[in-house]
Design an enzyme around this catalytic site. Sequence first.
Site, PDB file in Angstrom:
ATOM      1  N   ASN A  30      48.578 -26.899  74.086  1.00 46.99           N
ATOM      2  CA  ASN A  30      49.197 -25.960  73.158  1.00 46.99           C
ATOM      3  C   ASN A  30      50.647 -25.763  73.542  1.00 46.99           C
ATOM      4  O   ASN A  30      50.978 -25.862  74.716  1.00 46.99           O
ATOM      5  CB  ASN A  30      48.517 -24.591  73.280  1.00 46.99           C
ATOM      6  CG  ASN A  30      47.279 -24.482  72.434  1.00 46.99           C
ATOM      7  OD1 ASN A  30      47.283 -24.788  71.250  1.00 46.99           O
ATOM      8  ND2 ASN A  30      46.216 -24.030  73.045  1.00 46.99           N
ATOM      9  N   ARG A  31      51.468 -25.420  72.595  1.00 46.74           N
ATOM     10  CA  ARG A  31      52.841 -25.066  72.938  1.00 46.74           C
ATOM     11  C   ARG A  31      52.816 -23.708  73.625  1.00 46.74           C
ATOM     12  O   ARG A  31      52.367 -22.722  73.052  1.00 46.74           O
ATOM     13  CB  ARG A  31      53.696 -24.969  71.670  1.00 46.74           C
ATOM     14  CG  ARG A  31      54.009 -26.309  71.064  1.00 46.74           C
ATOM     15  CD  ARG A  31      54.885 -26.142  69.851  1.00 46.74           C
ATOM     16  NE  ARG A  31      56.214 -25.655  70.168  1.00 46.74           N
ATOM     17  CZ  ARG A  31      57.117 -25.347  69.244  1.00 46.74           C
ATOM     18  NH1 ARG A  31      56.819 -25.464  67.963  1.00 46.74           N
ATOM     19  NH2 ARG A  31      58.312 -24.921  69.596  1.00 46.74           N
TER      20      ARG A  31
END
Length: 221
Positions: A30-31
């Site tokens: 995930n960012r």
Amino acid sequence: LCSQDLAGKKVLITAGPTREYLDPIRFISNRSSGKMGFALAEEAYKRGAQVTIVSGPVNINTYADIEIIHVQTASQMYQKVKDIYAQYDILIFSAAVADYRPKTTNEHKIKKENKDELAIELVKNPDILKFVGENKKPGQIIVGFSAETENVLENSQKKLEAKNADLIVANNVLEEGAGFDVDTNIVTLISKEKVENLPKMSKSEVAKRIFDHVLTYLCKM
Ligand code: C5P
């Protein structure tokens, strides 16, 4: 200089992304920079708390007195939190945990084949916040985050309920100056009692507001 209003309290924070490996080289993630989680940890530490971060891979340094437990995958984060959560007074889940992981992780690098499409089968990861919400100890205060791109308030209110949290910190990650990588955030604090929209501010200022809010619960106990 700083008020020690969290003295004697133990604070557990999850931070950063998780990595879900397909093989030794590739992963799904995930960012997330981990900046929000570390800002929370530093604020709690300055206010006198004993602080532990369970962190996915991030590039941040912090005070030596803040304990950091490094993990990579959601399953590892879940296992760690499960082992230790009962000892903490305030638990904040700011990690961007991958909802799914590859069903299998190849021991060796997946080789390119002579076909144009490749499907990856995914299985659901354990929800760490949900587990702690369901197994909450008396007196524990639980804060969750909600990163949404639409219906922010509605989805976050559902989350408050579904995960048995005391507070949800919601942000629309598509807004300028909110979410990933940047040093600022634009959040709404959502509890059963009220919804508070905060203007754009630094992540350390957001951390202050969150602990101010948490303290109102501690005072009521
Ligand atoms: O359900 P959703 O992922 O949107 O909820 C976000 C909140 O739940 C965050 O506080 C996040 O850290 C936490 N979470 C978790 N374990 C997961 C997924 C989300 O602790 N597997």
